[in-house]
Design a protein around this motif. Structure first.
Motif, mmCIF file in Angstrom:
data_model
loop_
_atom_site.group_PDB
_atom_site.id
_atom_site.type_symbol
_atom_site.label_atom_id
_atom_site.label_comp_id
_atom_site.label_asym_id
_atom_site.label_seq_id
_atom_site.Cartn_x
_atom_site.Cartn_y
_atom_site.Cartn_z
ATOM 1 N N VAL A 40 44.328 34.628 27.868
ATOM 2 C CA VAL A 40 44.627 34.598 29.324
ATOM 3 C C VAL A 40 46.224 35.152 29.250
ATOM 4 N N ARG A 41 47.170 34.886 28.241
ATOM 5 C CA ARG A 41 48.174 35.627 28.271
ATOM 6 C C ARG A 41 48.311 37.160 28.399
ATOM 7 N N ASN A 42 47.139 37.731 28.120
ATOM 8 C CA ASN A 42 47.079 39.251 28.344
ATOM 9 C C ASN A 42 46.753 39.775 29.726
ATOM 10 N N LEU A 43 46.273 38.735 30.534
ATOM 11 C CA LEU A 43 46.051 39.115 31.900
ATOM 12 C C LEU A 43 47.153 39.757 32.682
ATOM 13 N N LEU A 44 48.221 39.111 32.859
ATOM 14 C CA LEU A 44 49.313 39.767 33.621
ATOM 15 C C LEU A 44 49.947 41.068 32.791
ATOM 16 N N LEU A 66 44.589 50.493 46.186
ATOM 17 C CA LEU A 66 44.106 49.319 46.646
ATOM 18 C C LEU A 66 43.702 48.575 45.496
ATOM 19 N N ILE A 67 44.135 47.229 45.539
ATOM 20 C CA ILE A 67 43.737 46.699 44.264
ATOM 21 C C ILE A 67 42.440 45.700 44.501
ATOM 22 N N ARG A 68 41.591 46.152 43.697
ATOM 23 C CA ARG A 68 40.058 45.211 43.827
ATOM 24 C C ARG A 68 40.098 44.389 42.481
ATOM 25 N N ALA A 69 39.902 43.182 42.363
ATOM 26 C CA ALA A 69 39.935 42.349 41.392
ATOM 27 C C ALA A 69 38.675 41.246 41.595
ATOM 28 N N VAL A 70 38.168 41.044 40.363
ATOM 29 C CA VAL A 70 37.138 40.107 40.376
ATOM 30 C C VAL A 70 37.263 38.942 39.630
ATOM 31 N N SER A 71 37.029 37.772 39.869
ATOM 32 C CA SER A 71 36.994 36.263 39.161
ATOM 33 C C SER A 71 38.368 36.265 38.483
ATOM 34 N N ILE A 72 38.367 36.119 37.202
ATOM 35 C CA ILE A 72 39.677 35.828 36.459
ATOM 36 C C ILE A 72 40.634 36.823 36.720
ATOM 37 N N GLY A 73 40.402 38.112 37.143
ATOM 38 C CA GLY A 73 41.121 39.252 37.483
ATOM 39 C C GLY A 73 41.917 39.119 38.773
ATOM 40 N N THR A 74 41.404 38.126 39.708
ATOM 41 C CA THR A 74 41.823 37.865 40.947
ATOM 42 C C THR A 74 43.392 37.419 40.598
ATOM 43 N N LEU A 75 43.533 36.676 39.563
ATOM 44 C CA LEU A 75 44.825 35.815 39.309
ATOM 45 C C LEU A 75 45.841 36.961 38.912
ATOM 46 N N PRO A 76 45.617 37.660 37.847
ATOM 47 C CA PRO A 76 46.683 38.884 37.579
ATOM 48 C C PRO A 76 47.038 39.735 38.727
ATOM 49 N N ILE A 93 37.350 39.610 44.791
ATOM 50 C CA ILE A 93 35.953 39.034 44.793
ATOM 51 C C ILE A 93 35.679 38.117 43.882
ATOM 52 N N ALA A 94 34.993 36.960 44.393
ATOM 53 C CA ALA A 94 34.857 35.846 43.671
ATOM 54 C C ALA A 94 36.120 35.291 42.999
ATOM 55 N N PRO A 95 37.247 35.191 43.712
ATOM 56 C CA PRO A 95 38.604 34.583 43.502
ATOM 57 C C PRO A 95 38.483 33.080 42.680
ATOM 58 N N VAL A 96 39.458 32.993 42.077
ATOM 59 C CA VAL A 96 39.519 31.400 41.315
ATOM 60 C C VAL A 96 40.947 31.054 41.405
ATOM 61 N N PHE A 97 41.123 29.969 40.891
ATOM 62 C CA PHE A 97 42.325 29.330 40.931
ATOM 63 C C PHE A 97 42.900 28.841 39.497
ATOM 64 N N PRO A 98 44.243 29.368 39.340
ATOM 65 C CA PRO A 98 44.935 29.254 37.907
ATOM 66 C C PRO A 98 44.605 27.888 37.443
#
Length: 166
Positions: A40-44, A66-76, A93-98
């Motif tokens: 997960v340290r690679n995401l940002l 336009l930034i379009r992000a899905v699931s775990i990608g919504t965090l970064p 899309i399908a956002p999550v919380f850290p």
């Protein structure tokens, strides 16, 4: 992942290209076709590289991105905004919380014994408040989530809806 929302990268990119939009897609380091070690340290850092490349391709004009992000990608994606990125818009899309994504994933997709052990093993993916970032960033944002998504609680969905409206 796109599979989680019933689409795949190539199909989405092809449809967007047919409408005149370019896409910059990636697998995070250590995921899918990408080399490296999954963390997960690679995401940002990976998202920061994508943002820089997107800006390079549009001659530095963030209004053309336009930034379009899905699931775990919504965090970064939200973290980019927290760090000053100002795209034309943000689509989650399908956002999550850290602080809850890892536990909810274990609970919904792993066997019960591993889920129980996960209570002691897993930590938040990142430490920031996505709702506060979205509400105060001044970047138009949309969030698409199913009421049946096991990775997001009703309370989180309501908080996210309130942040997007702000």
């Amino acid at each position: 992942s796109w599979a989680a929302v019933g689409a795949d990268y190539a199909e989405v990119a092809t449809r967007l290209a047919d409408m005149g939009f370019a896409s910059l897609l990636c697998d995070y380091e250590g995921v899918g076709a990408s080399s490296g070690t999954r963390s997960v340290r690679n995401l940002l850092p990976d998202a920061e590289c994508l943002w820089a490349e997107a800006l390079r391709r549009v001659d530095g004009d963030p209004r053309r991105v336009l930034i379009r992000a899905v699931s775990i990608g919504t965090l970064p994606a939200v973290q980019l905004v927290a760090h000053g990125a100002r795209p034309r818009a943000l689509l989650l899309i399908a956002p999550v919380f850290p602080e809850t994504v890892t536990m909810r994933f274990a609970q919904g997709y792993l066997n019960p014994l591993f889920w129980l052990a996960s209570i002691f093993l897993f930590r938040p993916v990142a430490r920031f408040d996505p709702c506060a970032t979205i509400a105060s960033a001044g970047v138009p944002c949309s969030a698409l989530s199913s009421s049946h998504d096991p990775l997001l609680s009703d309370d989180e969905r309501a908080r996210l809806a309130s942040a997007v409206k702000a």
